[in-house]
Design an enzyme around this catalytic site. Structure first.
Site, PDB file in Angstrom:
ATOM      1  N   TRP A   1      27.541  27.801  28.406  1.00 23.90           N
ATOM      2  CA  TRP A   1      28.157  26.502  28.676  1.00 23.90           C
ATOM      3  C   TRP A   1      28.937  26.098  27.428  1.00 23.90           C
ATOM      4  O   TRP A   1      28.359  25.968  26.348  1.00 23.90           O
ATOM      5  CB  TRP A   1      27.093  25.453  29.014  1.00 23.90           C
ATOM      6  CG  TRP A   1      27.664  24.173  29.559  1.00 23.90           C
ATOM      7  CD1 TRP A   1      28.859  24.004  30.183  1.00 23.90           C
ATOM      8  CD2 TRP A   1      27.045  22.884  29.529  1.00 23.90           C
ATOM      9  NE1 TRP A   1      29.025  22.689  30.558  1.00 23.90           N
ATOM     10  CE2 TRP A   1      27.935  21.981  30.174  1.00 23.90           C
ATOM     11  CE3 TRP A   1      25.823  22.403  29.038  1.00 23.90           C
ATOM     12  CZ2 TRP A   1      27.647  20.620  30.328  1.00 23.90           C
ATOM     13  CZ3 TRP A   1      25.528  21.050  29.196  1.00 23.90           C
ATOM     14  CH2 TRP A   1      26.431  20.171  29.834  1.00 23.90           C
TER      15      TRP A   1
ATOM     16  N   TYR B   1      28.436  31.688  34.149  1.00 24.45           N
ATOM     17  CA  TYR B   1      29.106  30.515  33.571  1.00 24.45           C
ATOM     18  C   TYR B   1      29.740  29.601  34.605  1.00 24.45           C
ATOM     19  O   TYR B   1      30.399  28.623  34.237  1.00 24.45           O
ATOM     20  CB  TYR B   1      30.140  30.969  32.518  1.00 24.45           C
ATOM     21  CG  TYR B   1      31.399  31.586  33.090  1.00 24.45           C
ATOM     22  CD1 TYR B   1      31.405  32.885  33.573  1.00 24.45           C
ATOM     23  CD2 TYR B   1      32.583  30.856  33.141  1.00 24.45           C
ATOM     24  CE1 TYR B   1      32.549  33.448  34.106  1.00 24.45           C
ATOM     25  CE2 TYR B   1      33.745  31.404  33.671  1.00 24.45           C
ATOM     26  CZ  TYR B   1      33.717  32.700  34.148  1.00 24.45           C
ATOM     27  OH  TYR B   1      34.858  33.237  34.686  1.00 24.45           O
TER      28      TYR B   1
ATOM     29  N   TYR C   1      27.313  18.134  37.862  1.00 24.42           N
ATOM     30  CA  TYR C   1      27.632  18.799  36.591  1.00 24.42           C
ATOM     31  C   TYR C   1      26.494  18.571  35.584  1.00 24.42           C
ATOM     32  O   TYR C   1      25.615  17.733  35.800  1.00 24.42           O
ATOM     33  CB  TYR C   1      28.963  18.237  36.057  1.00 24.42           C
ATOM     34  CG  TYR C   1      29.561  19.063  34.948  1.00 24.42           C
ATOM     35  CD1 TYR C   1      29.846  20.403  35.142  1.00 24.42           C
ATOM     36  CD2 TYR C   1      29.815  18.501  33.702  1.00 24.42           C
ATOM     37  CE1 TYR C   1      30.377  21.168  34.123  1.00 24.42           C
ATOM     38  CE2 TYR C   1      30.354  19.258  32.680  1.00 24.42           C
ATOM     39  CZ  TYR C   1      30.632  20.592  32.900  1.00 24.42           C
ATOM     40  OH  TYR C   1      31.145  21.348  31.891  1.00 24.42           O
TER      41      TYR C   1
HETATM   42  N1  LIG Z   1      30.399  27.433  31.592  1.00 18.29           N
HETATM   43  C1  LIG Z   1      31.477  26.952  31.007  1.00 18.29           C
HETATM   44  O1  LIG Z   1      31.446  26.446  29.887  1.00 18.29           O
HETATM   45  C2  LIG Z   1      32.794  27.039  31.730  1.00 18.29           C
HETATM   46  C3  LIG Z   1      33.994  26.752  31.064  1.00 18.29           C
HETATM   47  C4  LIG Z   1      35.212  26.899  31.750  1.00 18.29           C
HETATM   48  C5  LIG Z   1      35.204  27.300  33.081  1.00 18.29           C
HETATM   49  N2  LIG Z   1      33.993  27.501  33.699  1.00 18.29           N
HETATM   50  C6  LIG Z   1      33.928  27.929  35.105  1.00 18.29           C
HETATM   51  O2  LIG Z   1      34.797  29.020  35.275  1.00 18.29           O
HETATM   52  C7  LIG Z   1      35.150  29.104  36.638  1.00 18.29           C
HETATM   53  C8  LIG Z   1      36.643  29.322  36.728  1.00 18.29           C
HETATM   54  O3  LIG Z   1      37.296  28.136  36.255  1.00 18.29           O
HETATM   55  P1  LIG Z   1      38.883  28.067  36.287  1.00 18.29           P
HETATM   56  O4  LIG Z   1      39.300  26.748  35.795  1.00 18.29           O
HETATM   57  O5  LIG Z   1      39.392  29.291  35.624  1.00 18.29           O
HETATM   58  O6  LIG Z   1      39.145  28.194  37.868  1.00 18.29           O
HETATM   59  P2  LIG Z   1      40.509  28.083  38.679  1.00 18.29           P
HETATM   60  O7  LIG Z   1      41.646  28.515  37.856  1.00 18.29           O
HETATM   61  O8  LIG Z   1      40.538  26.728  39.296  1.00 18.29           O
HETATM   62  O9  LIG Z   1      40.313  29.161  39.820  1.00 18.29           O
HETATM   63  C9  LIG Z   1      39.202  29.169  40.671  1.00 18.29           C
HETATM   64  C10 LIG Z   1      39.084  30.600  41.191  1.00 18.29           C
HETATM   65  O10 LIG Z   1      37.813  30.763  41.776  1.00 18.29           O
HETATM   66  C11 LIG Z   1      37.946  31.449  43.001  1.00 18.29           C
HETATM   67  N3  LIG Z   1      36.861  30.994  43.859  1.00 18.29           N
HETATM   68  C12 LIG Z   1      36.592  29.729  44.254  1.00 18.29           C
HETATM   69  N4  LIG Z   1      35.480  29.686  45.006  1.00 18.29           N
HETATM   70  C13 LIG Z   1      35.049  30.974  45.105  1.00 18.29           C
HETATM   71  C14 LIG Z   1      33.961  31.590  45.771  1.00 18.29           C
HETATM   72  N5  LIG Z   1      33.087  30.888  46.498  1.00 18.29           N
HETATM   73  N6  LIG Z   1      33.827  32.937  45.657  1.00 18.29           N
HETATM   74  C15 LIG Z   1      34.699  33.666  44.930  1.00 18.29           C
HETATM   75  N7  LIG Z   1      35.762  33.134  44.279  1.00 18.29           N
HETATM   76  C16 LIG Z   1      35.920  31.800  44.370  1.00 18.29           C
HETATM   77  C17 LIG Z   1      39.316  31.060  43.511  1.00 18.29           C
HETATM   78  O11 LIG Z   1      39.779  32.056  44.349  1.00 18.29           O
HETATM   79  P3  LIG Z   1      40.813  31.761  45.535  1.00 18.29           P
HETATM   80  O12 LIG Z   1      42.187  31.910  44.942  1.00 18.29           O
HETATM   81  O13 LIG Z   1      40.466  32.767  46.545  1.00 18.29           O
HETATM   82  O14 LIG Z   1      40.556  30.339  45.976  1.00 18.29           O
HETATM   83  C18 LIG Z   1      40.120  30.986  42.213  1.00 18.29           C
HETATM   84  O15 LIG Z   1      40.610  32.264  41.866  1.00 18.29           O
HETATM   85  C19 LIG Z   1      34.646  27.808  37.276  1.00 18.29           C
HETATM   86  O16 LIG Z   1      33.414  28.058  37.911  1.00 18.29           O
HETATM   87  C20 LIG Z   1      34.444  26.903  36.090  1.00 18.29           C
HETATM   88  O17 LIG Z   1      33.500  25.888  36.329  1.00 18.29           O
HETATM   89  C21 LIG Z   1      32.819  27.382  33.050  1.00 18.29           C
END
Ligand SMILES: NC(=O)c1ccc[n+]([C@@H]2O[C@H](COP(=O)([O-])OP(=O)(O)OC[C@H]3O[C@@H](n4cnc5c(N)ncnc54)[C@H](OP(=O)(O)O)[C@@H]3O)[C@@H](O)[C@H]2O)c1
Length: 326
Positions: free
Chosen positions: A264, A238, A52
């Site tokens: 981020w 992101y 991270y």
């Molecule tokens: N940059 C930032 O500040 C920030 C802030 C918040 C979140 N994020 C990012 O946002 C993303 C989503 O977070 P979340 O908490 O909403 O996730 P989440 O609810 O845990 O859900 C993860 C999702 O990603 C899908 N997934 C996992 N691996 C994948 C892959 N290789 N290809 C395509 N789809 C995939 C899963 O699909 P399945 O159901 O098929 O498993 C699921 O729908 C994460 O990457 C997180 O790190 C970033």
């Protein structure tokens, strides 16, 4: 107190353990919170693996958000009362029973908001809202494309599209997610299992491409999202879900004038003035209380069962977050 800790970087279900540690001592201006609920987010699992944007000194406790109850108010701290329910954010280490925080790291929880929603109020809702409204400024009638659309962020973006009146094209990796997201209010849902996803995006936008995109996957999925931008469009990256970097067509950036940049939340929180932060929190809190935004939970596990919980969180097809309680 019980704390989930790791002493070496690695897979969460291999390196996490639950240890007894002393309750943190209150310093001047701090508040002691008994943490009751915290989500398992993809960023927590990256943090434990040492991948991270923040790398802790070990041993460390994961968890960047959660909710709980104010236990003790230290000298010089104000704005809260003992027994009050609060969201905890902008801290590290919520996967333990007690945490100390500055008043500015706490948000009072209205009675109408459940602990299950409050625990995940900060990171994903703020990310979804700030990306599409502040950073991209997607307006009524425009097209936004997003990847990993079934994620918590993805579902929030679909709900925000209904509030703001923009249209969404949602990429998912499994066909069985399509009907679920259409029912949720997505304008179009496309599975990347279909090889002609790029053509389906063009068809949906009548050959124009999308005004803006947000990508949490990377790799070829990220490349499809970048290619879908119409001239002058912007994509925010992101997330690193595929753990592959995106092959970008730099020619598109030159000849179509498209922009690709990272987002981020940590940086947004650092640079955003206090009054703008408070206004955003107020807007989001009202939308949750009014039922215009919702968040779901798939299962809850006690801290003691953290290994089962992280294994569940890593499984596909969840219907919401996995929460750690206790
Ligand atoms: N940059 C930032 O500040 C920030 C802030 C918040 C979140 N994020 C990012 O946002 C993303 C989503 O977070 P979340 O908490 O909403 O996730 P989440 O609810 O845990 O859900 C993860 C999702 O990603 C899908 N997934 C996992 N691996 C994948 C892959 N290789 N290809 C395509 N789809 C995939 C899963 O699909 P399945 O159901 O098929 O498993 C699921 O729908 C994460 O990457 C997180 O790190 C970033």
């Amino acid at each position: 107190l019980r704390a989930v800790q790791f002493s070496s970087f690695g897979l969460a279900d291999e390196v996490l353990e639950v240890n007894d540690i002393p309750t943190p001592k209150l310093r001047h201006g701090q508040i002691l919170v008994r943490v009751t609920h915290r989500p398992i987010n993809p960023s927590d699992l990256l943090f434990v693996r040492g991948l991270y944007g923040i790398k802790p000194r070990l041993p460390a406790t994961p968890g960047f958000e959660g909710c709980g109850v104010v236990e003790t108010i230290g000298d010089g701290a104000e704005g809260f009362t003992e027994g009050q329910r609060v969201v905890i954010g902008g801290v590290m280490g919520t996967w333990q029973e007690y945490i100390t925080a500055q008043p500015r790291q706490l948000i009072a929880i209205p009675d109408a908001l459940s602990d299950q929603v409050a625990a995940q109020f900060l990171i994903n809702p703020v990310t979804a809202w700030v990306m599409v409204t502040n950073e991209l400024g997607v307006t009524e009638g425009q097209w936004l494309l997003q990847t990993a659309a079934g994620s918590a962020v993805g579902r929030l973006v679909i709900q925000i599209s209904k509030i703001k009146g923009f249209q969404t094209i949602n990429l998912v990796r499994r066909k069985d997610q399509v009907p679920d997201l259409l029912e949720y209010g997505a304008t179009a849902v496309i599975s990347t299992e279909d090889e002609d996803a790029p053509n389906q995006i063009l068809d949906a936008t009548k050959g124009q491409g999308v005004n803006a995109a947000i990508d949490a996957v990377g790799g070829w999925t990220g490349a499809i999202a970048a290619r879908s931008l119409r001239p002058g469009g912007t994509m925010l990256v992101y997330g690193l879900l595929a753990e592959e970097r995106t092959p970008i067509d730099t020619g598109d950036m030159i000849f179509k004038g498209s922009t690709i940049r990272g987002f981020w939340l940590t940086q947004w929180l650092q640079k955003t003035p206090r009054d703008e932060f408070a206004e955003t929190m107020g807007t989001l809190m009202d939308l949750f209380v009014d039922g215009k935004l919702t968040l779901s939970v798939d299962a809850e596990y006690d801290l003691a069962a953290v290994k089962d919980a992280v294994q569940h969180a890593a499984q596909g097809g969840r219907k919401g977050k996995i929460l750690l309680t206790g």
